[in-house]
Design a protein around this motif. Structure first.
Motif, PDB file in Angstrom:
ATOM      1  N   GLU A 158       0.865  -1.170   0.000  1.00 36.13           N
ATOM      2  CA  GLU A 158       0.000   0.000   0.000  1.00 36.13           C
ATOM      3  C   GLU A 158       0.904   1.222   0.000  1.00 36.13           C
ATOM      4  O   GLU A 158       1.798   1.336   0.846  1.00 36.13           O
ATOM      5  N   VAL A 159       0.686   2.130  -0.936  1.00 34.83           N
ATOM      6  CA  VAL A 159       1.530   3.304  -1.069  1.00 34.83           C
ATOM      7  C   VAL A 159       0.668   4.556  -0.969  1.00 34.83           C
ATOM      8  O   VAL A 159      -0.366   4.668  -1.637  1.00 34.83           O
ATOM      9  N   ILE A 160       1.117   5.478  -0.143  1.00 36.58           N
ATOM     10  CA  ILE A 160       0.479   6.774  -0.011  1.00 36.58           C
ATOM     11  C   ILE A 160       1.488   7.786  -0.532  1.00 36.58           C
ATOM     12  O   ILE A 160       2.551   7.963   0.069  1.00 36.58           O
ATOM     13  N   TYR A 161       1.178   8.411  -1.662  1.00 33.35           N
ATOM     14  CA  TYR A 161       2.071   9.426  -2.224  1.00 33.35           C
ATOM     15  C   TYR A 161       1.548  10.794  -1.804  1.00 33.35           C
ATOM     16  O   TYR A 161       0.403  11.139  -2.087  1.00 33.35           O
ATOM     17  N   THR A 162       2.385  11.562  -1.128  1.00 32.11           N
ATOM     18  CA  THR A 162       1.929  12.830  -0.550  1.00 32.11           C
ATOM     19  C   THR A 162       2.002  14.011  -1.505  1.00 32.11           C
ATOM     20  O   THR A 162       1.480  15.068  -1.195  1.00 32.11           O
ATOM     21  N   GLY A 163       2.666  13.853  -2.648  1.00 36.64           N
ATOM     22  CA  GLY A 163       2.770  14.960  -3.587  1.00 36.64           C
ATOM     23  C   GLY A 163       3.988  15.832  -3.334  1.00 36.64           C
ATOM     24  O   GLY A 163       4.807  15.559  -2.466  1.00 36.64           O
ATOM     25  N   LEU A 164       4.079  16.874  -4.120  1.00 34.35           N
ATOM     26  CA  LEU A 164       5.227  17.786  -4.087  1.00 34.35           C
ATOM     27  C   LEU A 164       5.172  18.761  -2.909  1.00 34.35           C
ATOM     28  O   LEU A 164       4.109  19.030  -2.358  1.00 34.35           O
ATOM     29  N   HIS A 165       6.356  19.288  -2.583  1.00 34.01           N
ATOM     30  CA  HIS A 165       6.518  20.421  -1.663  1.00 34.01           C
ATOM     31  C   HIS A 165       5.975  20.151  -0.260  1.00 34.01           C
ATOM     32  O   HIS A 165       5.362  21.019   0.351  1.00 34.01           O
ATOM     33  N   GLN A 166       6.228  18.975   0.255  1.00 37.17           N
ATOM     34  CA  GLN A 166       5.751  18.623   1.586  1.00 37.17           C
ATOM     35  C   GLN A 166       6.763  19.031   2.654  1.00 37.17           C
ATOM     36  O   GLN A 166       7.962  18.934   2.451  1.00 37.17           O
ATOM     37  N   THR A 167       6.256  19.441   3.783  1.00 30.17           N
ATOM     38  CA  THR A 167       7.137  19.741   4.917  1.00 30.17           C
ATOM     39  C   THR A 167       7.395  18.440   5.678  1.00 30.17           C
ATOM     40  O   THR A 167       6.578  17.509   5.630  1.00 30.17           O
ATOM     41  N   PRO A 168       8.500  18.368   6.399  1.00 33.76           N
ATOM     42  CA  PRO A 168       8.726  17.196   7.243  1.00 33.76           C
ATOM     43  C   PRO A 168       7.562  16.949   8.206  1.00 33.76           C
ATOM     44  O   PRO A 168       7.170  15.806   8.445  1.00 33.76           O
ATOM     45  N   GLU A 169       6.979  18.013   8.729  1.00 33.69           N
ATOM     46  CA  GLU A 169       5.861  17.883   9.648  1.00 33.69           C
ATOM     47  C   GLU A 169       4.660  17.198   8.974  1.00 33.69           C
ATOM     48  O   GLU A 169       4.037  16.308   9.557  1.00 33.69           O
ATOM     49  N   LYS A 170       4.340  17.606   7.761  1.00 36.28           N
ATOM     50  CA  LYS A 170       3.211  17.002   7.041  1.00 36.28           C
ATOM     51  C   LYS A 170       3.500  15.542   6.688  1.00 36.28           C
ATOM     52  O   LYS A 170       2.602  14.707   6.728  1.00 36.28           O
ATOM     53  N   ILE A 171       4.743  15.251   6.354  1.00 36.58           N
ATOM     54  CA  ILE A 171       5.118  13.879   6.001  1.00 36.58           C
ATOM     55  C   ILE A 171       4.973  12.958   7.204  1.00 36.58           C
ATOM     56  O   ILE A 171       4.383  11.872   7.116  1.00 36.58           O
ATOM     57  N   MET A 205      20.338  16.573   3.950  1.00 34.66           N
ATOM     58  CA  MET A 205      20.771  16.453   5.342  1.00 34.66           C
ATOM     59  C   MET A 205      19.734  17.078   6.280  1.00 34.66           C
ATOM     60  O   MET A 205      19.349  16.477   7.280  1.00 34.66           O
ATOM     61  N   THR A 206      19.270  18.247   5.953  1.00 33.80           N
ATOM     62  CA  THR A 206      18.282  18.945   6.772  1.00 33.80           C
ATOM     63  C   THR A 206      16.944  18.217   6.767  1.00 33.80           C
ATOM     64  O   THR A 206      16.330  18.026   7.828  1.00 33.80           O
ATOM     65  N   LEU A 207      16.480  17.802   5.593  1.00 31.17           N
ATOM     66  CA  LEU A 207      15.152  17.198   5.481  1.00 31.17           C
ATOM     67  C   LEU A 207      15.081  15.827   6.140  1.00 31.17           C
ATOM     68  O   LEU A 207      14.141  15.533   6.894  1.00 31.17           O
ATOM     69  N   PHE A 208      16.056  14.967   5.870  1.00 29.91           N
ATOM     70  CA  PHE A 208      16.053  13.647   6.510  1.00 29.91           C
ATOM     71  C   PHE A 208      16.183  13.793   8.023  1.00 29.91           C
ATOM     72  O   PHE A 208      15.481  13.120   8.776  1.00 29.91           O
ATOM     73  N   ARG A 209      17.088  14.674   8.475  1.00 33.78           N
ATOM     74  CA  ARG A 209      17.288  14.880   9.913  1.00 33.78           C
ATOM     75  C   ARG A 209      15.981  15.309  10.578  1.00 33.78           C
ATOM     76  O   ARG A 209      15.605  14.783  11.618  1.00 33.78           O
ATOM     77  N   ARG A 210      15.281  16.230   9.963  1.00 33.02           N
ATOM     78  CA  ARG A 210      14.044  16.737  10.569  1.00 33.02           C
ATOM     79  C   ARG A 210      12.969  15.657  10.632  1.00 33.02           C
ATOM     80  O   ARG A 210      12.263  15.544  11.635  1.00 33.02           O
ATOM     81  N   VAL A 211      12.837  14.855   9.597  1.00 32.48           N
ATOM     82  CA  VAL A 211      11.859  13.760   9.626  1.00 32.48           C
ATOM     83  C   VAL A 211      12.183  12.784  10.755  1.00 32.48           C
ATOM     84  O   VAL A 211      11.303  12.388  11.518  1.00 32.48           O
ATOM     85  N   ILE A 212      13.455  12.418  10.887  1.00 34.59           N
ATOM     86  CA  ILE A 212      13.876  11.509  11.964  1.00 34.59           C
ATOM     87  C   ILE A 212      13.578  12.130  13.329  1.00 34.59           C
ATOM     88  O   ILE A 212      13.066  11.463  14.234  1.00 34.59           O
ATOM     89  N   GLU A 213      13.872  13.417  13.502  1.00 31.87           N
ATOM     90  CA  GLU A 213      13.602  14.104  14.766  1.00 31.87           C
ATOM     91  C   GLU A 213      12.110  14.099  15.093  1.00 31.87           C
ATOM     92  O   GLU A 213      11.710  13.844  16.231  1.00 31.87           O
ATOM     93  N   LEU A 214      11.288  14.401  14.104  1.00 30.58           N
ATOM     94  CA  LEU A 214       9.849  14.450  14.325  1.00 30.58           C
ATOM     95  C   LEU A 214       9.281  13.077  14.669  1.00 30.58           C
ATOM     96  O   LEU A 214       8.385  12.967  15.513  1.00 30.58           O
TER      97      LEU A 214
END
Length: 134
Positions: A34-47, A69-78
């Motif tokens: 099952e795949v949920i594609y969130t679309g373009l321009h997503q924030t780490p918070e929304k993801i 580096m910033t985006l992956f780090r933020r997703v992991i933190e959240l």
């Protein structure tokens, strides 16, 4: 009884190129996930919110913008803040080989670089991400 593996595929940040993310999403879906594609321009918070709401087993990030580096780090933190460390993070895009060890140290399970086949991504997900048991 085990459910199908659920993967959120996301394009974080300002990168507007999503062909690769859509190809990976289709390959995972064709492989029975099952795949949920969130679309373009997503924030780490929304993801992260989408992954939690969808009860996802994994988040696959596609980053071509250089902000990996910033985006992956933020997703992991959240995920840690939301007590959702069980959601596996993997990704790909234009990511220098020199940055991969640091991303792994942060908790990113796997990085696929240009040239990775959809079959190798599907196989890795099958072998490394377990569907949640219902």
């Amino acid at each position: 009884m085990s459910s199908r593996t659920r993967v959120v595929v996301a394009k974080p940040g300002l990168d507007g190129h999503d062909r690769g993310a859509k190809v990976v999403a289709r390959a995972l879906r064709d492989a029975g996930m099952e795949v949920i594609y969130t679309g373009l321009h997503q924030t780490p918070e929304k993801i992260v919110e989408a992954a939690i709401q969808e009860d996802a087993d994994a988040i696959g990030l596609s980053v071509l913008s250089g902000a990996h580096m910033t985006l992956f780090r933020r997703v992991i933190e959240l995920l840690a803040e939301r007590d959702a460390r069980d959601i596996v993070v993997f990704g790909g895009g234009i990511i220098p080989d020199a940055d991969i060890p640091e991303l792994e140290r942060l908790g990113v399970a796997k990085i696929f670089t240009p040239g990775a086949t959809t079959q190798s991504i599907v196989e890795w997900v099958r072998e490394n991400i377990s569907a949640q048991t219902v």
